[in-house]
Design a protein around this motif. Structure first.
Motif, PDB file in Angstrom:
ATOM      1  N   GLU A 305       0.819  -1.210   0.000  1.00 24.73           N
ATOM      2  CA  GLU A 305       0.000   0.000   0.000  1.00 24.73           C
ATOM      3  C   GLU A 305       0.854   1.262   0.000  1.00 24.73           C
ATOM      4  OE1 GLU A 305      -3.971   1.434   2.297  1.00 24.73           O
ATOM      5  OE2 GLU A 305      -2.207   1.191   3.587  1.00 24.73           O
ATOM      6  N   ALA A 309       1.050   4.003  -2.965  1.00 21.42           N
ATOM      7  CA  ALA A 309       0.658   5.380  -2.670  1.00 21.42           C
ATOM      8  C   ALA A 309       1.761   6.364  -3.049  1.00 21.42           C
ATOM      9  CB  ALA A 309       0.308   5.515  -1.189  1.00 21.42           C
ATOM     10  N   GLU A 325       0.428  12.847   6.866  1.00 21.63           N
ATOM     11  CA  GLU A 325      -0.364  13.473   7.932  1.00 21.63           C
ATOM     12  C   GLU A 325      -0.953  12.418   8.866  1.00 21.63           C
ATOM     13  OE1 GLU A 325      -3.495  16.800   7.385  1.00 21.63           O
ATOM     14  OE2 GLU A 325      -4.613  14.914   7.633  1.00 21.63           O
ATOM     15  N   THR A 336      -5.396   8.159  12.108  1.00 20.61           N
ATOM     16  CA  THR A 336      -5.569   7.911  10.678  1.00 20.61           C
ATOM     17  C   THR A 336      -4.385   8.543   9.951  1.00 20.61           C
ATOM     18  OG1 THR A 336      -6.924   9.907  10.422  1.00 20.61           O
ATOM     19  CG2 THR A 336      -8.080   7.807  10.774  1.00 20.61           C
ATOM     20  N   ARG A 338      -2.677   9.746   6.072  1.00 16.41           N
ATOM     21  CA  ARG A 338      -2.859  10.003   4.646  1.00 16.41           C
ATOM     22  C   ARG A 338      -1.663  10.752   4.086  1.00 16.41           C
ATOM     23  NH1 ARG A 338      -7.668  11.844   3.033  1.00 16.41           N
ATOM     24  NH2 ARG A 338      -8.676  10.962   4.866  1.00 16.41           N
ATOM     25  N   LYS A 340      -0.452  13.715   1.539  1.00 21.18           N
ATOM     26  CA  LYS A 340      -1.012  14.941   0.973  1.00 21.18           C
ATOM     27  C   LYS A 340       0.084  15.700   0.231  1.00 21.18           C
ATOM     28  CE  LYS A 340      -3.872  17.299   3.559  1.00 21.18           C
ATOM     29  NZ  LYS A 340      -4.439  18.078   4.700  1.00 21.18           N
ATOM     30  N   GLU A 345      -4.524  13.528  -2.422  1.00 17.24           N
ATOM     31  CA  GLU A 345      -4.600  12.985  -1.074  1.00 17.24           C
ATOM     32  C   GLU A 345      -4.870  11.492  -1.171  1.00 17.24           C
ATOM     33  OE1 GLU A 345      -7.017  14.765   1.886  1.00 17.24           O
ATOM     34  OE2 GLU A 345      -6.502  16.830   1.329  1.00 17.24           O
ATOM     35  N   ILE A 346      -4.110  10.701  -0.426  1.00 16.90           N
ATOM     36  CA  ILE A 346      -4.274   9.254  -0.463  1.00 16.90           C
ATOM     37  C   ILE A 346      -4.298   8.729   0.960  1.00 16.90           C
ATOM     38  CG2 ILE A 346      -3.308   7.055  -1.247  1.00 16.90           C
ATOM     39  CD1 ILE A 346      -1.860   8.597  -3.454  1.00 16.90           C
ATOM     40  N   ALA A 347      -5.391   8.093   1.358  1.00 21.19           N
ATOM     41  CA  ALA A 347      -5.508   7.503   2.688  1.00 21.19           C
ATOM     42  C   ALA A 347      -4.807   6.147   2.723  1.00 21.19           C
ATOM     43  CB  ALA A 347      -6.977   7.335   3.056  1.00 21.19           C
ATOM     44  N   LEU A 348      -4.121   5.879   3.816  1.00 20.56           N
ATOM     45  CA  LEU A 348      -3.444   4.598   4.012  1.00 20.56           C
ATOM     46  C   LEU A 348      -4.292   3.751   4.963  1.00 20.56           C
ATOM     47  CD1 LEU A 348       0.223   5.920   4.384  1.00 20.56           C
ATOM     48  CD2 LEU A 348      -0.886   5.012   2.332  1.00 20.56           C
ATOM     49  N   VAL A 349      -5.234   3.027   4.404  1.00 21.89           N
ATOM     50  CA  VAL A 349      -6.240   2.327   5.208  1.00 21.89           C
ATOM     51  C   VAL A 349      -5.736   0.984   5.750  1.00 21.89           C
ATOM     52  CG1 VAL A 349      -8.145   3.453   4.017  1.00 21.89           C
ATOM     53  CG2 VAL A 349      -7.273   1.272   3.151  1.00 21.89           C
TER      54      VAL A 349
END
Length: 362
Positions: A305, A309, A325, A336, A338, A340, A345-349
């Motif tokens: 991931e 990203a 962030e 949480t 992400r 930026k 913006e990409i969330a790292l879930v």
């Protein structure tokens, strides 16, 4: 008689030159700074190696790396077994032969390494985190270990390590080699095992060297040549934090896939500059709420991931500046993460998060 005199004169001249050269070398060695350090060997998990002979050479010292199997169980770039630390000059050359068990291949390398960079880092040290926390008296810590990592394909990477800090010195390339049967025949029984096929197969199936879960994951897969060079690619990024309800982040510590490690605290945390760094594989951090209660958080990235990203966010501008962030939840019990930057913006879930509450207030 004249011939004898000429020969004696030539011999005297040769001895004078030899003595002068030796005195010059001795003087150079005396002027060469010495530092307390140990030398260790490392490999990636699942790709064990063993140095047959050789090590790190300097003008007046030698640090052998023939110290047993480097299993890689601690991870790429981590410290391993050593012969212990001693005060010595800094190496300027790497000269050795090693066995890559996974490849059943011998590699050799004989090359100059970045001596000046190491001397500079050994001298300068780096700000002491223990002192910042009030647990130490000295303002600086100092590097105390030279790590030599061996990856498939003959890749060699050297790092300097100290508590909480690790810096890459350089990447070097070995070549495939052979040891003659005549030389093997002179070895004792233990050293000879390195060249025994059944011994190598036993190493690869030994779960104390390669955990079973790793053996199963690598089964029938090709060796990922080039992966450890991919780990070395660097980008401009920095970590940032949003702490709810007037809380305040205090420090970050992070490891990177290329084996480097760093901490941001005190002045470096306040400045928090964009620095060209390798892709991070994990963070730890601490913060306070407005009442002074302290918390700590750990974020371990999913390799697939985080690399996907980074590729996406830097796709159009590899020199762009990106923030990682960390947003702390209102109850200080979760994080949480992400990326930026570069208008994305990409969330790292898939990031694994752990948060801890301190038993004390500070």
């Amino acid at each position: 008689m004249k011939i004898i005199k000429i020969h004696l004169y030539a011999l005297a001249l040769l001895l004078t030159i030899t003595t002068a050269c030796q005195n010059k070398k001795d003087k150079e060695d005396m002027n060469e700074p010495k530092f307390e350090y140990e030398a260790t060997a490392n490999a990636p998990l699942g790709y064990p190696i063993e140095v047959y002979k050789g090590g790190l050479e300097s003008k007046s010292s030698f640090s052998g790396l023939s110290i047993g199997i480097a299993t890689g169980k601690a991870g790429w770039g981590e410290t391993g077994r050593s012969m212990g630390s001693s005060k010595a000059t800094v190496p300027n050359r790497l000269n050795l032969i090693w066995m890559s068990y996974t490849e059943a291949t011998l590699y050799s390398i004989d090359c100059a390494i970045d001596h000046e960079k190491m001397v500079k880092l050994f001298k300068e040290g780096y700000p002491s985190y223990a002192s910042f926390l009030g647990f130490g008296r000295r303002e600086k810590d100092y590097y105390d270990t030279i790590i030599t990592g061996f990856a498939p394909g003959g890749v060699v990477v050297i790092w300097l390590y100290g508590v909480g800090k690790q810096v890459e010195i350089g990447r070097y390339q070995g070549v495939k080699t052979k040891v003659s049967q005549a030389e093997i025949n002179t070895l004792d029984n233990h050293d000879r095992l390195l060249f025994d096929e059944s011994w190598r197969e036993g190493i690869m199936s030994n779960t104390s060297i390669i955990p079973l879960v790793t053996q199963e994951a690598n089964k029938n897969k090709l060796i990922p040549y080039g992966l450890w060079d991919t780990y070395r690619e660097k980008y401009y990024w920095r970590p940032t934090a949003i702490v709810q309800n007037e809380g305040k982040m205090e420090r970050f510590a992070f490891d990177m896939y290329n084996g480097e490690k760093d901490k941001l605290f005190d002045e470096s945390f306040i400045k928090n500059e964009f620095v060209k760094r390798a892709t991070p594989n994990g963070f730890s951090m601490s913060w306070k709420d407005k009442a002074g209660q302290r918390y700590a958080g750990i974020a371990d990235f999913d390799e697939n991931e985080i690399f996907a990203a980074f590729q996406e966010i830097y796709k159009d501008n590899k020199e762009g500046k990106v923030e990682i962030e960390f947003r702390v939840s209102s109850f200080n019990d979760d994080l949480t993460v992400r990326l930026k930057g570069n208008d994305k913006e990409i969330a790292l879930v898939k990031c694994k998060i752990d948060v801890f509450k301190s038993s004390k207030k500070y």
